[in-house]
Design a protein around this motif. Structure first.
Motif, PDB file in Angstrom:
ATOM      1  N   CYS A  12       0.841  -1.202   0.000  1.00 28.95           N
ATOM      2  CA  CYS A  12       0.000   0.000   0.000  1.00 28.95           C
ATOM      3  C   CYS A  12       0.875   1.251   0.000  1.00 28.95           C
ATOM      4  N   ILE A  47      -4.502  -3.220   0.561  1.00 30.34           N
ATOM      5  CA  ILE A  47      -4.964  -3.821   1.818  1.00 30.34           C
ATOM      6  C   ILE A  47      -6.439  -4.175   1.694  1.00 30.34           C
ATOM      7  N   CYS A  70      -6.134   0.811  -2.815  1.00 34.47           N
ATOM      8  CA  CYS A  70      -5.452   0.283  -1.622  1.00 34.47           C
ATOM      9  C   CYS A  70      -5.379  -1.241  -1.678  1.00 34.47           C
TER      10      CYS A  70
END
Length: 127
Positions: A111, A121, A119
């Motif tokens: 990220c 994540i 993103c």
């Protein structure tokens, strides 16, 4: 001695001692007034339980270990079997936590952490 003294000596909260009594791990004596009375033997068992719980043994494992401790005819193999099973559970949990850490580390490093909405994540959590 009363529960407050026993708690201090055993290093456990009175609530924990009451719980151990409720589930049958310890059985303090009772005076005619109904109050609990703890002996040195009770304190020793409470220390034993505190140490076992501190090592992560379940309540049922503690029950088994306490019964084995009190059985002078026990086989050490029985004690070892309980400890080995618990150790295997700990090792499995460590492996699981290590995998979680590695995955999360990879996601955090992937990220950019900038102003863009993309993103890795969040994408990683979708999967």
């Amino acid at each position: 001695m009363n529960i407050s003294e026993a708690a201090t000596r055993a290093g456990l909260p009175p609530k924990t001692i009451r719980y151990y009594e409720d589930i049958g791990l310890i059985s303090p004596d009772r005076g005619t007034n109904g109050y609990r009375s703890f002996s040195e033997t009770h304190i020793h068992k409470l220390h034993f339980l505190a140490r076992a719980r501190g090592l992560g043994f379940s309540v049922e494992d503690c029950r088994t270990l306490l019964a084995l401790y009190e059985d002078s005819g026990r086989a050490s193999a029985d004690v070892k079997a309980v400890a080995q099973e618990h150790l295997a559970q700990i090792e499995a949990k460590i492996a699981e936590l290590t995998a979680m850490r590695d995955t999360l580390t990879d996601l955090v490093h992937a990220c950019a952490g900038d102003h863009r909405p993309d993103c890795p994540i969040l994408k990683g959590l979708e999967q």
